[in-house]
Write a protein that holds these residues in place. Structure first.
Motif, short mmCIF file in Angstrom:
data_model
loop_
_atom_site.label_atom_id
_atom_site.label_comp_id
_atom_site.label_asym_id
_atom_site.label_seq_id
_atom_site.Cartn_x
_atom_site.Cartn_y
_atom_site.Cartn_z
N SER A 10 62.04 98.81 -13.70
CA SER A 10 63.46 99.11 -14.13
C SER A 10 63.63 99.17 -15.54
N GLU A 17 67.88 99.16 -7.79
CA GLU A 17 69.18 98.22 -7.68
C GLU A 17 69.16 97.80 -6.34
N LYS A 37 68.30 98.64 -0.93
CA LYS A 37 68.21 99.06 -2.13
C LYS A 37 68.48 100.56 -2.80
N TYR A 58 69.82 108.94 -6.45
CA TYR A 58 69.15 107.83 -5.99
C TYR A 58 68.61 107.88 -4.51
N GLN A 218 66.35 89.96 -8.94
CA GLN A 218 67.25 91.00 -8.55
C GLN A 218 68.55 91.05 -9.45
N THR A 221 67.35 92.59 -12.83
CA THR A 221 67.12 94.19 -12.54
C THR A 221 68.07 94.89 -12.71
N ASN A 222 69.29 94.51 -11.56
CA ASN A 222 70.43 95.30 -11.36
C ASN A 222 71.22 95.31 -13.06
N CYS A 223 71.13 94.44 -13.71
CA CYS A 223 71.52 94.37 -15.11
C CYS A 223 70.89 95.61 -15.90
N VAL A 225 69.33 98.21 -14.71
CA VAL A 225 69.68 99.54 -14.11
C VAL A 225 71.10 100.04 -14.67
N ASN A 226 72.01 98.93 -14.28
CA ASN A 226 73.58 99.44 -14.49
C ASN A 226 73.97 99.40 -15.84
N LEU A 240 77.76 105.12 -8.59
CA LEU A 240 76.87 103.60 -8.06
C LEU A 240 77.53 103.20 -7.10
#
Length: 284
Positions: A10, A17, A37, A58, A218, A221-223, A225-226, A240
């Motif tokens: 990512s 995400e 996800k 996605y 997680q 990783t989300n941070c 991506v977003n 999203l």
């Protein structure tokens, strides 16, 4: 392994995400874990695919894990007729059970044997430190996996995968389904090599430790991506938050039913995709 791999893959607004990761109980399979996800991977698609997909899209991954049985379903945010279903069973043998997914043996032409130690791997996936012919675990002493390891190693476990691909779009069906089956082996091969090569990072963890590890990665990783999406596309937050949000999930889906008959899809049709360079799994 999945959490770490997702974190590594990512960056720049693309990657994995995590929407949901929570306990779930099924009337047939008992207690397990449900995850959902979103996988953003536009830049990783072949050129001929990128030409007809939105700039931001996605793949939704829904997974029901009732180890030693799991079901994973992939769907596309803008193509409802696209679906990949992977049913997994883990057994304590070396791949010798030809009736693992039913009373009738799987046709030989539909079976693909994956050797995590000696199978050639595409150059884009290969890492020397994950080469299981030279890897040795410092915590367990396991490895390396030498010639005929499948016949001599004890204990041993096999991960059986039943893969079905469906893309019901006229003019693209055979090409896309063939592309999926052609590439799924490399994805599974690389992932299961990592599951072994990274064992020292989580060997000895309790299940509670594993959940904390998952949660931390997680969130990070989300941070990754977003944050990039919000900075590059003012409409990305809306994108999203559409589609398969938590409140729209039907967890008691027929995918959970192990008795449901599932077609064993095989590659069909021709594809003009260019052959990718491959590297041997270990030095000569």
């Amino acid at each position: 392994m999945i959490s770490k791999h997702s974190h590594e893959q990512s960056s720049d607004g693309e990657g994995v995400e995590v929407i949901i990761n929570e306990p779930y109980e099924d009337p047939i399979h008992g207690k397990g874990q449900y995850t959902e996800k979103r996988v953003y991977l536009n830049s990783k698609l072949p050129t001929w695919v990128r030409g007809f997909v939105p700039k931001i899209f996605y793949i939704t991954e829904k997974a029901w894990n009732y180890y030693p049985y799991t079901v994973t379903v992939f769907q596309c945010s803008f193509l409802p007729k696209f679906q990949i279903r992977i049913e997994t069973k883990f057994e304590n043998n070396n791949g010798s059970n030809i009736r693992v997914f039913g009373e009738k043996p799987t046709p030989e032409d539909d079976v693909c044997y994956v050797d995590i130690a000696s199978d050639d791997l595409s150059e884009s996936y290969y890492r020397k430190i994950e080469d299981l012919r030279t890897f040795c675990s410092t915590k367990t002493g396991r490895g390396p996996l030498l010639q005929d390891w499948q016949e001599t190693t004890q204990p041993i476990m096999c991960s059986y995968k039943l893969v079905a691909a469906k893309f019901e779009v006229y003019g693209f069906q055979s090409r896309v389904e063939s592309f999926i089956h052609k590439n799924i082996k490399d994805i599974l091969l690389a992932g299961h090599r990592q599951a072994v090569a990274w064992m020292d990072e989580w060997y000895g963890m309790t299940l509670e430790d594993v959940r904390k590890f998952e949660k931390r990665l997680q969130e990070e990783t989300n941070c990754k991506v977003n944050s990039q999406k919000k900075s590059t596309d003012p409409n990305s937050e809306h994108l999203l938050n559409t589609g398969v949000g938590k409140h729209s999930i039907n967890r008691s889906t027929s995918w959970n039913n192990a008795t449901e008959a599932s077609p064993y899809a095989t590659a069909n049709g021709n594809t003009d995709s260019k052959p990718r360079p491959r590297l041997p799994s270990a030095p000569e």
